[in-house]
Design a protein around this motif. Sequence first.
Motif, PDB file in Angstrom:
ATOM      1  N   PRO A  32     -13.209   1.651 -51.770  1.00 30.84           N
ATOM      2  CA  PRO A  32     -13.030   2.065 -53.178  1.00 30.84           C
ATOM      3  C   PRO A  32     -13.539   3.472 -53.474  1.00 30.84           C
ATOM      4  CG  PRO A  32     -13.964  -0.151 -53.040  1.00 30.84           C
ATOM      5  CD  PRO A  32     -14.034   0.432 -51.671  1.00 30.84           C
ATOM      6  N   VAL A  38      -7.323   7.553 -54.023  1.00 31.85           N
ATOM      7  CA  VAL A  38      -7.197   7.508 -55.492  1.00 31.85           C
ATOM      8  C   VAL A  38      -6.231   8.585 -55.966  1.00 31.85           C
ATOM      9  CG1 VAL A  38      -8.426   7.818 -57.679  1.00 31.85           C
ATOM     10  CG2 VAL A  38      -9.484   6.501 -55.837  1.00 31.85           C
ATOM     11  N   LEU A  71      -7.078   5.633 -63.300  1.00 28.75           N
ATOM     12  CA  LEU A  71      -7.217   6.346 -62.029  1.00 28.75           C
ATOM     13  C   LEU A  71      -7.803   7.738 -62.234  1.00 28.75           C
ATOM     14  CD1 LEU A  71      -3.746   5.291 -60.597  1.00 28.75           C
ATOM     15  CD2 LEU A  71      -5.959   4.505 -59.750  1.00 28.75           C
ATOM     16  N   ALA A  74     -11.419   7.433 -62.588  1.00 29.88           N
ATOM     17  CA  ALA A  74     -12.059   7.164 -61.295  1.00 29.88           C
ATOM     18  C   ALA A  74     -12.189   8.438 -60.473  1.00 29.88           C
ATOM     19  CB  ALA A  74     -11.260   6.118 -60.534  1.00 29.88           C
ATOM     20  N   LEU A  81     -14.750   2.111 -59.193  1.00 26.44           N
ATOM     21  CA  LEU A  81     -13.758   1.061 -58.949  1.00 26.44           C
ATOM     22  C   LEU A  81     -14.396  -0.102 -58.204  1.00 26.44           C
ATOM     23  CD1 LEU A  81     -10.748   3.282 -57.791  1.00 26.44           C
ATOM     24  CD2 LEU A  81     -11.020   2.162 -59.998  1.00 26.44           C
ATOM     25  N   ILE A  85     -11.409  -4.442 -61.075  1.00 28.71           N
ATOM     26  CA  ILE A  85     -10.513  -3.395 -61.601  1.00 28.71           C
ATOM     27  C   ILE A  85      -9.284  -3.263 -60.713  1.00 28.71           C
ATOM     28  CG2 ILE A  85     -10.314  -0.919 -62.079  1.00 28.71           C
ATOM     29  CD1 ILE A  85     -13.283  -0.931 -62.810  1.00 28.71           C
ATOM     30  N   ILE A  86      -9.481  -3.311 -59.389  1.00 26.80           N
ATOM     31  CA  ILE A  86      -8.341  -3.179 -58.473  1.00 26.80           C
ATOM     32  C   ILE A  86      -7.373  -4.340 -58.653  1.00 26.80           C
ATOM     33  CG2 ILE A  86      -7.679  -3.209 -56.023  1.00 26.80           C
ATOM     34  CD1 ILE A  86     -10.208  -1.582 -55.445  1.00 26.80           C
TER      35      ILE A  86
END
Length: 680
Positions: A32, A38, A71, A74, A81, A85-86
């Motif tokens: 993550p 990302v 995103l 993030a 993340l 959340i994912i």
Amino acid sequence: MEMNEYLDVFIEESKEHIQALNSNLLELEKDPKNMDTVNEIFRSAHTLKGMSATMGYQDLADLTHKMENVLDAARNDKLDLDSTIIDIVFEAVDHMESMVFDIIDGGNGKKDVSELVAQLKAIEEGEPIQELKSNGDNLASTESTNTEAQMIPLSSLDEFEITVLQQSLEKQFNNFHISIKLDEGCLLKAARVYMVFEVLEQMGEVIKSEPTVAELEEEKFENDFAVILITQDDQDTVKQKIMKVSEVSEVLVSAFEMNAAAETSQMEESAQSSENKSAPVSKSEEAKKQNTSKTGQLTSKTIRVNIDRLDALMNLFEELVIDRGRLEQIAGTMKDAALQETVEHMTRISGDLQNIILNMRMVPIDQVFNRFPRMVRQLAKDLNKKIDLTIHGAETELDRTVIDEIGDPLVHLIRNGLDHGIETPEERVAKGKPEKGTLTLNAYHSGNHVFIEISDDGAGINKEKVIKKAISNGVIEEDQVATMNDSQINQLILASGFSTADQISDISGRGVGLDVVKNTIESLGGSIKIESEYGKGSLFSVQLPLTLSIISVLLVEVGKEKYAIPLSSIIETAIINNKDIMNAHNKQVIDFRGKVVPLINLKEIFEVPGEQEDDTFHSIVIIRQGEKMAGLIVDSFIGQNEIVLKSLGNYLTDVFAISGATILGDGQVALIVDTNALIK
């Protein structure tokens, strides 16, 4: 601005971006903190948002915009993340995909995603994770409440489940949709569901349940659930037996309508066909596309070509191959040096052209493999299993025609491996295995074939139960068992008798629909082989031809007729003396390099006119399929040739050991021998 002309481009590019989102999210789930991943996801979401807004699909644009904001937060270190959340981002991608497929089917791409948009907005604004989880649970609960009492949707059935249901009707079985309601005050709902399924499995086979079996076991439903059952019992008998289970308050049994299911399947196939219309045409193009995604700039010169145009080009070239053979024959007869030189030059040029056209039709098998990681992730969650998917050889290329057909059989084999092969973490630990199971996909070239292997380190196949099931279903006789080896026993689960019979053992599912998988693969000129060790795992190996259009063959003569034997099946040719032929079990055999090989006389098999000559020497073609070999007796060898495979048409579908025909250079028709059928 008229948008219709841009719709195809929008659809194809949207699907590419959604696939990229799925792939990169799977990578992000492993790490993550990886900002490069990302950024990749952000770029795909940003592009998809702009395309959707331009085309006027506002719901899709709004959802993508909110995901893009999460995103962005993030990648600017405003948000950490995590798996929750994912999961929500994955759900957003699922909704995007369903909107795109709605557009493909002629819809407007509209969908109520207000709940999901609210969740994404809350994440963006830094709302505590605990509250988000609660909201997510409420959302799931609401969806469950709204759907639990509904019928099982036809769209939820895949091609194989529909085929199994169709086959059961042909065998005079009944297909029933059963809605079951438990008492409002039922405390042990999972136990009641288990008892109901025990009754159902005594009557027949459960093809589908809604909610899923895993959700039912975890009591993730209110009081209603539904199943599709194949059985020989009538409606009243089915209802009476289920009502005997205590705390079952209501049972509704109705015939499952296959006409509607078939229509649904056709719609899905239509969507899938549209999806395949712009497949990549080479490895180099695929590599350039990857470069494009990394740099955000167009670094290659590529164009999209409608696959129908490639098909038309291939058809024209097939005619050219036939004429080329004719010219070679004429040049050889006339002995004219200038003509022979020109024909030889044309042969070289057309050979190069053939390779280019075939390569244009070759598609990386990654086109099929790339949907499996997401599918495995979801199935692992549904089944409460821990599974590690490993993929090798995704760059291996296959003809587009084969790629179109092989996807669904592979999906079915993977689902079987996950559901019935790999055990739960608790079972694996008890057996001394790692709690995380491994599923491996491997593709590679070998000669003129591609091999796709699906292996797992799960429970393997219980051969004793397979034999017992096969005997009870009439697939084999009891006295045959002693002569069967492990490989032959494993192949029994591919028999059609396993699809619609009563389920009385834990091998359920290892056979459901596997006969359809086998038939699909064999219709492509391929084969499937199974290896398994009980308690350690299974390996399903699928062998497929590189292309189905132009093949290399050995032309042989039998009487006054000519036959073509595919070179991919031939080990070697030989001339043998009559005295070397022996008899065993009333069959002619020869000793070929220390192995006993049975002989098959093509003149007898194909009933070729003319008297059987008692020659001192015989021309033999040694062929192989898997571990089995045979020797084909022919009158003479003509030579190697490249031929165009032509179908025999709808009226000649059941001709034994003939897979098609071709037109030779002199205008004669040569039948193509199906070596697999001869060996069987």
